[in-house]
Design a protein around this motif. Structure first.
Motif, PDB file in Angstrom:
ATOM      1  N   LEU A 215       0.825  -1.203   0.000  1.00 25.26           N
ATOM      2  CA  LEU A 215       0.000   0.000   0.000  1.00 25.26           C
ATOM      3  C   LEU A 215       0.863   1.259   0.000  1.00 25.26           C
ATOM      4  O   LEU A 215       0.498   2.268  -0.610  1.00 25.26           O
ATOM      5  CB  LEU A 215      -0.921   0.003   1.216  1.00 25.26           C
ATOM      6  N   ALA A 216       2.008   1.209   0.687  1.00 28.15           N
ATOM      7  CA  ALA A 216       2.907   2.365   0.700  1.00 28.15           C
ATOM      8  C   ALA A 216       3.406   2.671  -0.711  1.00 28.15           C
ATOM      9  O   ALA A 216       3.516   3.841  -1.106  1.00 28.15           O
ATOM     10  CB  ALA A 216       4.083   2.099   1.633  1.00 28.15           C
ATOM     11  N   TYR A 217       3.687   1.624  -1.480  1.00 31.60           N
ATOM     12  CA  TYR A 217       4.154   1.813  -2.860  1.00 31.60           C
ATOM     13  C   TYR A 217       3.040   2.384  -3.737  1.00 31.60           C
ATOM     14  O   TYR A 217       3.266   3.289  -4.546  1.00 31.60           O
ATOM     15  CB  TYR A 217       4.639   0.484  -3.422  1.00 31.60           C
ATOM     16  N   LEU A 218       1.827   1.890  -3.553  1.00 26.71           N
ATOM     17  CA  LEU A 218       0.705   2.315  -4.389  1.00 26.71           C
ATOM     18  C   LEU A 218       0.219   3.721  -4.058  1.00 26.71           C
ATOM     19  O   LEU A 218      -0.386   4.385  -4.916  1.00 26.71           O
ATOM     20  CB  LEU A 218      -0.459   1.331  -4.237  1.00 26.71           C
ATOM     21  N   THR A 219       0.476   4.188  -2.829  1.00 28.54           N
ATOM     22  CA  THR A 219      -0.038   5.502  -2.413  1.00 28.54           C
ATOM     23  C   THR A 219       1.054   6.555  -2.313  1.00 28.54           C
ATOM     24  O   THR A 219       0.801   7.636  -1.764  1.00 28.54           O
ATOM     25  CB  THR A 219      -0.731   5.378  -1.038  1.00 28.54           C
ATOM     26  N   ARG A 220       2.241   6.261  -2.835  1.00 28.94           N
ATOM     27  CA  ARG A 220       3.314   7.257  -2.739  1.00 28.94           C
ATOM     28  C   ARG A 220       2.914   8.516  -3.510  1.00 28.94           C
ATOM     29  O   ARG A 220       2.232   8.450  -4.528  1.00 28.94           O
ATOM     30  CB  ARG A 220       4.626   6.679  -3.267  1.00 28.94           C
ATOM     31  N   SER A 221       3.344   9.664  -2.982  1.00 32.04           N
ATOM     32  CA  SER A 221       2.971  10.948  -3.573  1.00 32.04           C
ATOM     33  C   SER A 221       4.084  11.949  -3.332  1.00 32.04           C
ATOM     34  O   SER A 221       4.723  11.925  -2.272  1.00 32.04           O
ATOM     35  CB  SER A 221       1.660  11.453  -2.956  1.00 32.04           C
ATOM     36  N   PRO A 222       4.327  12.848  -4.288  1.00 36.73           N
ATOM     37  CA  PRO A 222       5.365  13.864  -4.081  1.00 36.73           C
ATOM     38  C   PRO A 222       4.966  14.890  -3.019  1.00 36.73           C
ATOM     39  O   PRO A 222       5.809  15.568  -2.454  1.00 36.73           O
ATOM     40  CB  PRO A 222       5.500  14.519  -5.461  1.00 36.73           C
ATOM     41  N   ASN A 223       3.671  15.032  -2.764  1.00 42.17           N
ATOM     42  CA  ASN A 223       3.199  15.992  -1.763  1.00 42.17           C
ATOM     43  C   ASN A 223       3.255  15.357  -0.375  1.00 42.17           C
ATOM     44  O   ASN A 223       2.584  14.357  -0.130  1.00 42.17           O
ATOM     45  CB  ASN A 223       1.759  16.411  -2.089  1.00 42.17           C
ATOM     46  N   LYS A 224       4.039  15.934   0.521  1.00 45.02           N
ATOM     47  CA  LYS A 224       4.195  15.382   1.870  1.00 45.02           C
ATOM     48  C   LYS A 224       3.662  16.340   2.927  1.00 45.02           C
ATOM     49  O   LYS A 224       4.054  16.286   4.086  1.00 45.02           O
ATOM     50  CB  LYS A 224       5.680  15.092   2.162  1.00 45.02           C
ATOM     51  N   ASP A 225       2.754  17.235   2.550  1.00 46.81           N
ATOM     52  CA  ASP A 225       2.254  18.254   3.462  1.00 46.81           C
ATOM     53  C   ASP A 225       1.226  17.662   4.413  1.00 46.81           C
ATOM     54  O   ASP A 225       0.074  17.424   4.044  1.00 46.81           O
ATOM     55  CB  ASP A 225       1.622  19.394   2.643  1.00 46.81           C
ATOM     56  N   LEU A 226       1.644  17.407   5.654  1.00 46.42           N
ATOM     57  CA  LEU A 226       0.757  16.830   6.659  1.00 46.42           C
ATOM     58  C   LEU A 226       0.184  17.957   7.508  1.00 46.42           C
ATOM     59  O   LEU A 226       0.897  18.637   8.227  1.00 46.42           O
ATOM     60  CB  LEU A 226       1.525  15.853   7.549  1.00 46.42           C
ATOM     61  N   ARG A 227      -1.131  18.157   7.428  1.00 44.27           N
ATOM     62  CA  ARG A 227      -1.779  19.226   8.173  1.00 44.27           C
ATOM     63  C   ARG A 227      -2.101  18.769   9.594  1.00 44.27           C
ATOM     64  O   ARG A 227      -2.150  17.565   9.862  1.00 44.27           O
ATOM     65  CB  ARG A 227      -3.059  19.661   7.442  1.00 44.27           C
ATOM     66  N   PRO A 228      -2.357  19.734  10.511  1.00 45.76           N
ATOM     67  CA  PRO A 228      -2.637  19.351  11.899  1.00 45.76           C
ATOM     68  C   PRO A 228      -3.758  18.336  12.036  1.00 45.76           C
ATOM     69  O   PRO A 228      -3.641  17.378  12.795  1.00 45.76           O
ATOM     70  CB  PRO A 228      -2.996  20.691  12.553  1.00 45.76           C
ATOM     71  N   ARG A 229      -4.862  18.527  11.329  1.00 50.65           N
ATOM     72  CA  ARG A 229      -5.962  17.584  11.489  1.00 50.65           C
ATOM     73  C   ARG A 229      -5.633  16.221  10.883  1.00 50.65           C
ATOM     74  O   ARG A 229      -6.177  15.199  11.307  1.00 50.65           O
ATOM     75  CB  ARG A 229      -7.257  18.139  10.893  1.00 50.65           C
ATOM     76  N   ASP A 230      -4.758  16.206   9.883  1.00 45.96           N
ATOM     77  CA  ASP A 230      -4.299  14.912   9.362  1.00 45.96           C
ATOM     78  C   ASP A 230      -3.558  14.133  10.439  1.00 45.96           C
ATOM     79  O   ASP A 230      -3.628  12.901  10.491  1.00 45.96           O
ATOM     80  CB  ASP A 230      -3.373  15.125   8.157  1.00 45.96           C
ATOM     81  N   GLY A 231      -2.840  14.853  11.312  1.00 50.26           N
ATOM     82  CA  GLY A 231      -2.117  14.198  12.394  1.00 50.26           C
ATOM     83  C   GLY A 231      -3.054  13.483  13.351  1.00 50.26           C
ATOM     84  O   GLY A 231      -2.791  12.357  13.773  1.00 50.26           O
ATOM     85  N   PHE A 232      -4.183  14.115  13.686  1.00 47.77           N
ATOM     86  CA  PHE A 232      -5.159  13.479  14.579  1.00 47.77           C
ATOM     87  C   PHE A 232      -5.741  12.224  13.949  1.00 47.77           C
ATOM     88  O   PHE A 232      -5.892  11.184  14.608  1.00 47.77           O
ATOM     89  CB  PHE A 232      -6.288  14.460  14.908  1.00 47.77           C
ATOM     90  N   LEU A 233      -6.075  12.299  12.672  1.00 43.83           N
ATOM     91  CA  LEU A 233      -6.622  11.141  11.975  1.00 43.83           C
ATOM     92  C   LEU A 233      -5.604  10.018  11.910  1.00 43.83           C
ATOM     93  O   LEU A 233      -5.923   8.848  12.149  1.00 43.83           O
ATOM     94  CB  LEU A 233      -7.061  11.549  10.562  1.00 43.83           C
ATOM     95  N   LEU A 234      -4.356  10.373  11.622  1.00 44.89           N
ATOM     96  CA  LEU A 234      -3.309   9.367  11.488  1.00 44.89           C
ATOM     97  C   LEU A 234      -3.046   8.661  12.812  1.00 44.89           C
ATOM     98  O   LEU A 234      -2.882   7.440  12.859  1.00 44.89           O
ATOM     99  CB  LEU A 234      -2.024  10.012  10.970  1.00 44.89           C
ATOM    100  N   VAL A 235      -3.022   9.428  13.905  1.00 39.65           N
ATOM    101  CA  VAL A 235      -2.769   8.826  15.217  1.00 39.65           C
ATOM    102  C   VAL A 235      -3.834   7.786  15.556  1.00 39.65           C
ATOM    103  O   VAL A 235      -3.530   6.661  15.961  1.00 39.65           O
ATOM    104  CB  VAL A 235      -2.715   9.914  16.311  1.00 39.65           C
ATOM    105  N   ALA A 236      -5.106   8.164  15.377  1.00 42.87           N
ATOM    106  CA  ALA A 236      -6.190   7.224  15.687  1.00 42.87           C
ATOM    107  C   ALA A 236      -6.120   5.986  14.808  1.00 42.87           C
ATOM    108  O   ALA A 236      -6.297   4.854  15.277  1.00 42.87           O
ATOM    109  CB  ALA A 236      -7.539   7.919  15.518  1.00 42.87           C
ATOM    110  N   LEU A 237      -5.841   6.182  13.517  1.00 42.99           N
ATOM    111  CA  LEU A 237      -5.763   5.050  12.593  1.00 42.99           C
ATOM    112  C   LEU A 237      -4.590   4.136  12.919  1.00 42.99           C
ATOM    113  O   LEU A 237      -4.706   2.905  12.823  1.00 42.99           O
ATOM    114  CB  LEU A 237      -5.652   5.554  11.149  1.00 42.99           C
ATOM    115  N   VAL A 238      -3.459   4.716  13.290  1.00 48.10           N
ATOM    116  CA  VAL A 238      -2.282   3.902  13.604  1.00 48.10           C
ATOM    117  C   VAL A 238      -2.579   2.955  14.761  1.00 48.10           C
ATOM    118  O   VAL A 238      -2.276   1.756  14.694  1.00 48.10           O
ATOM    119  CB  VAL A 238      -1.066   4.791  13.926  1.00 48.10           C
ATOM    120  N   TRP A 239      -3.185   3.483  15.825  1.00 46.38           N
ATOM    121  CA  TRP A 239      -3.452   2.624  16.975  1.00 46.38           C
ATOM    122  C   TRP A 239      -4.460   1.534  16.637  1.00 46.38           C
ATOM    123  O   TRP A 239      -4.328   0.388  17.082  1.00 46.38           O
ATOM    124  CB  TRP A 239      -3.930   3.460  18.162  1.00 46.38           C
ATOM    125  N   LEU A 240      -5.474   1.872  15.850  1.00 47.23           N
ATOM    126  CA  LEU A 240      -6.475   0.867  15.474  1.00 47.23           C
ATOM    127  C   LEU A 240      -5.883  -0.192  14.559  1.00 47.23           C
ATOM    128  O   LEU A 240      -6.057  -1.398  14.770  1.00 47.23           O
ATOM    129  CB  LEU A 240      -7.656   1.548  14.780  1.00 47.23           C
TER     130      LEU A 240
END
Length: 490
Positions: free
Chosen positions: A59-84
């Motif tokens: 999935l990391a290979y299929l979703t790679r993107s040149p844009n790496k701009d992680l916004r604050p709210r993306d951080g909250f979503l990512l944290v919850a998803l990582v733990w789940l």
């Protein structure tokens, strides 16, 4: 109103996939134990490890993107998803190895380990394969400091800033203070202290008489304040006051803000501890609990001598107040005042920035200071009173954040408890199980007390407590903000 950019979801999915792929390498540890000890767990861990790394990196290979701009709210979503998501993959070897285990039980065990809650559905730990035992300990060790904090140190390699993740993951109301100018260096400093405590704890257990394997298991579950053990009787299996003293020492150290450890090591002085009001209140509350429970046990004749009563009170109060969850006695059979006081202490005793769970002492101190201010304003309406913490004043934004957190905490406990009561669970088990899970403690009272576990719960009850554990570990608001419609709008 516009919806969130599609690329934003792609970035989150890409980072999540990378972390899942990297998490797959953690399975090498139990695989090594399964091979070295020929314990029968090899197939389960190999299957789970290959599935985790394979899906993650694909999935990391299929979703790679040149844009790496992680916004604050993306951080909250990512944290919850990582733990789940990591809890899901962490539960796979348990689900594969134990054919009688329902998926709800396996997932409950996985997220309980990662969130350092320590609630368990497994029995027969004394004869369980070493690979399973080391896996549970390793998950708690990872979860102790927070996998996200570790990820902050490696995210720059992906071209992604880590401050948003650090704020979403790190516990306590004050998340903007950094130990070092760069957030990556901050994460490395935190993990350096964590590793140092782990090495010292292992040495302490080993020198106290534990086997190297038991010392390794309990190191991972002590410094993380997780509490899972390699024995059904927990640390009571050893019945050794020296081992209990080692455990008390490192439970207390892990319950103190790691910023204080960093400052003390850097300045080579204990002054940072003495100057921290939260650390003082933390140690005072634990000492108060030990004395009160000791006098209760001695006064009711639960133990024959004052020394034995003190030993039992000291260990079990520290274990519960720090949200570790170890036990050397069935404290559920003590006079009712004692276990309820211990569970009350676990709700707030540990410090922010520690590996402990619960409300955190700093929030309770701020609430007490706020109440004091309002009382003074009643007496002197025209006076200007600030909420003081030590020599500094607490900003209104922090006060409001604490009030919001406390309201959310109370509402979550109430809703989860009523859901369990509606499911047919008795009242003592229900309220204590919710408090044990939201505070990441583990054992509660009655059916889920130190003499029992969570194996007899229904699927519905397990899922309610699973969500409660996750919300408690991620400081409630980090999860609830995902349910607000405005979060999903630009």
């Amino acid at each position: 109103m516009q919806t969130a950019r599609p690329n934003s979801a792609l970035i989150v999915l890409h980072i999540l996939s990378v972390l899942v792929g990297l998490f797959g390498f953690a399975f090498l540890v139990p695989i090594g134990f399964a091979i070295g000890m020929n314990d029968g767990g090899l197939e389960a861990f190999v299957k789970a490890g290959l599935l985790t790394s394979g899906l993650g990196f694909s999935l990391a290979y299929l979703t790679r993107s040149p844009n790496k701009d992680l916004r604050p709210r993306d951080g909250f979503l990512l944290v919850a998803l990582v733990w789940l998501v990591l809890a899901f993959f962490a539960s796979l070897p348990l689900y594969f190895y134990f054919p009688e285990l329902r998926f709800s039980q396996a997932f409950f065990e996985g997220i309980s380990a990662l969130t350092t809650t320590g609630a368990t559905v497994l029995v027969g730990l004394d004869t369980m394969p070493p690979s399973i035992l080391i896996w549970r300990s390793l998950l708690q060790w990872f979860g102790g400091m927070g996998i996200i904090i570790l990820a902050v140190a490696i995210l720059p390699l992906l071209g992604v800033g880590g401050m948003q993740l650090f704020k979403a993951e790190f516990s306590g109301p004050s998340k903007d203070a950094k130990l070092t100018p760069r957030i990556t260096e901050t994460a490395k400093a935190l993990w350096g202290i964590y590793l140092f405590l782990s090495v010292c704890c292992f040495a302490g257990y080993w020198l106290a008489g534990m086997s190297w394997f038991d010392a390794l298991i309990h190191t991972g579950t002590t410094v993380s304040i997780g509490g899972l053990s390699s024995h059904d009787a927990s640390l009571g299996y050893f019945n050794d006051p020296v081992i209990e003293t080692v455990a008390i020492t490192f439970m207390l150290l892990s319950g103190i803000n790691f910023v204080m450890h960093f400052s003390a090591l850097r300045n080579r002085s204990v002054r940072p501890y003495l100057g921290c009001p939260e650390a003082r209140f933390f140690l005072f509350s634990v000492a108060f609990g030990v004395i009160v429970v000791w006098l209760t046990l001695w006064g009711h004749g639960v133990y024959e001598t004052a020394i034995e009563a003190f030993r039992m009170a000291a260990f079990n109060v520290v274990a519960i107040a720090t949200t570790t969850g170890y036990a050397t006695a069935d404290y559920g059979s003590w006079p009712a005042y004692a276990p309820w006081l211990m569970i009350f202490l676990c709700a707030f005793s540990t410090s922010s920035g520690s590996t402990g769970g619960g409300i955190k002492m700093i929030r309770l101190v701020i609430m007490a200071k706020l109440a004091q201010r309002e009382l003074l304003r009643i007496i002197h309406p025209r006076s200007v009173q600030l909420v003081q913490l030590g020599s500094s004043s607490v900003s209104q934004s922090v006060v409001f954040a604490v009030l919001a957190y406390m309201l959310t905490y109370g509402a979550t406990v109430m809703v989860a408890t009523f859901l369990l009561l509606l499911s047919g669970m008795n009242d003592i088990t229900a309220i204590s199980a919710v408090l044990a899970c939201i505070n990441n403690l583990g054992p509660g009272l009655n059916e889920v007390g130190p003499a029992g576990n969570y194996a007899g719960l229904t699927n519905f009850q397990l899922w309610v407590l699973t969500i409660t554990m996750l919300m408690g570990r991620l400081e409630l608001l980090t999860v609830i903000v995902l349910l607000v419609p405005a979060f999903w709008r630009s």
